[in-house]
Design an enzyme around this catalytic site. Sequence first.
Site, short mmCIF file in Angstrom:
data_model
loop_
_atom_site.label_atom_id
_atom_site.label_comp_id
_atom_site.label_asym_id
_atom_site.label_seq_id
_atom_site.Cartn_x
_atom_site.Cartn_y
_atom_site.Cartn_z
N ASP A 33 31.29 50.84 -3.03
CA ASP A 33 32.47 50.16 -3.56
C ASP A 33 33.17 49.42 -2.41
O ASP A 33 33.30 49.94 -1.30
CB ASP A 33 33.43 51.17 -4.20
CG ASP A 33 34.47 50.49 -5.09
OD1 ASP A 33 34.42 50.70 -6.31
OD2 ASP A 33 35.33 49.76 -4.54
N ASN A 89 35.54 54.32 -16.02
CA ASN A 89 36.75 53.74 -16.60
C ASN A 89 36.32 52.84 -17.75
O ASN A 89 35.41 52.03 -17.60
CB ASN A 89 37.51 52.93 -15.54
CG ASN A 89 38.03 53.82 -14.42
OD1 ASN A 89 38.40 54.97 -14.66
ND2 ASN A 89 38.07 53.31 -13.20
N GLY A 95 41.62 51.78 -17.22
CA GLY A 95 41.74 51.21 -15.88
C GLY A 95 40.53 50.39 -15.46
O GLY A 95 40.35 50.12 -14.26
N GLN A 96 39.71 49.98 -16.43
CA GLN A 96 38.51 49.19 -16.08
C GLN A 96 38.91 47.78 -15.68
O GLN A 96 39.69 47.13 -16.39
CB GLN A 96 37.56 49.16 -17.29
CG GLN A 96 36.26 48.44 -16.99
CD GLN A 96 35.26 48.50 -18.15
OE1 GLN A 96 35.56 49.05 -19.21
NE2 GLN A 96 34.09 47.92 -17.93
N HIS A 102 29.97 50.72 -15.30
CA HIS A 102 29.66 51.27 -13.99
C HIS A 102 30.16 52.70 -13.89
O HIS A 102 31.18 53.06 -14.45
CB HIS A 102 30.26 50.42 -12.86
CG HIS A 102 31.71 50.08 -13.05
ND1 HIS A 102 32.12 49.08 -13.91
CD2 HIS A 102 32.84 50.58 -12.50
CE1 HIS A 102 33.45 48.98 -13.88
NE2 HIS A 102 33.90 49.89 -13.04
#
Length: 116
Positions: A33, A89, A95-96, A102
């Site tokens: 990330d 998420n 909260g995506q 993913h």
Amino acid sequence: MSETTETIFSKIIRKEIPADIVYEDDLCLAFKDIHPQAPVHLLLIPKKPIPKLAEATSEDHALMGHLLLIAKRIADEAGLSNGFRLVINNGDDGGQTVDHLHLHILGGRHMKWPPG
Ligand code: 5GP
């Protein structure tokens, strides 16, 4: 399924933009990330552009199982023998921010509960 949108993750899959890839097979890709929230923070994505978990269908049954088993393998290879957290998420309240399914694989510190 809703209309599939092109995302930054599609470009990562096609290697059009760089990512620190830690795993790849025919069905999925895992990479670090860009804004890690833990000492280990990896993203595991299907190559099929499913926008979010809520849009996965029975056609994706085997793919969903594959992702979980690969997440376990990646966590193991990242040395997370003391534990780790998987997060998906989904949608606005979840909260995506990237509309390509993913799994977050988080580890290397003790995780709090409940999440924010
Ligand atoms: P979400 O909030 O949708 O669950 O998670 C999206 C994640 O993608 C975030 O943790 C964010 O830091 C990560 N991310 C967004 N853009 C990029 C990118 O271009 N490269 C990488 N490696 N990660 C990204």
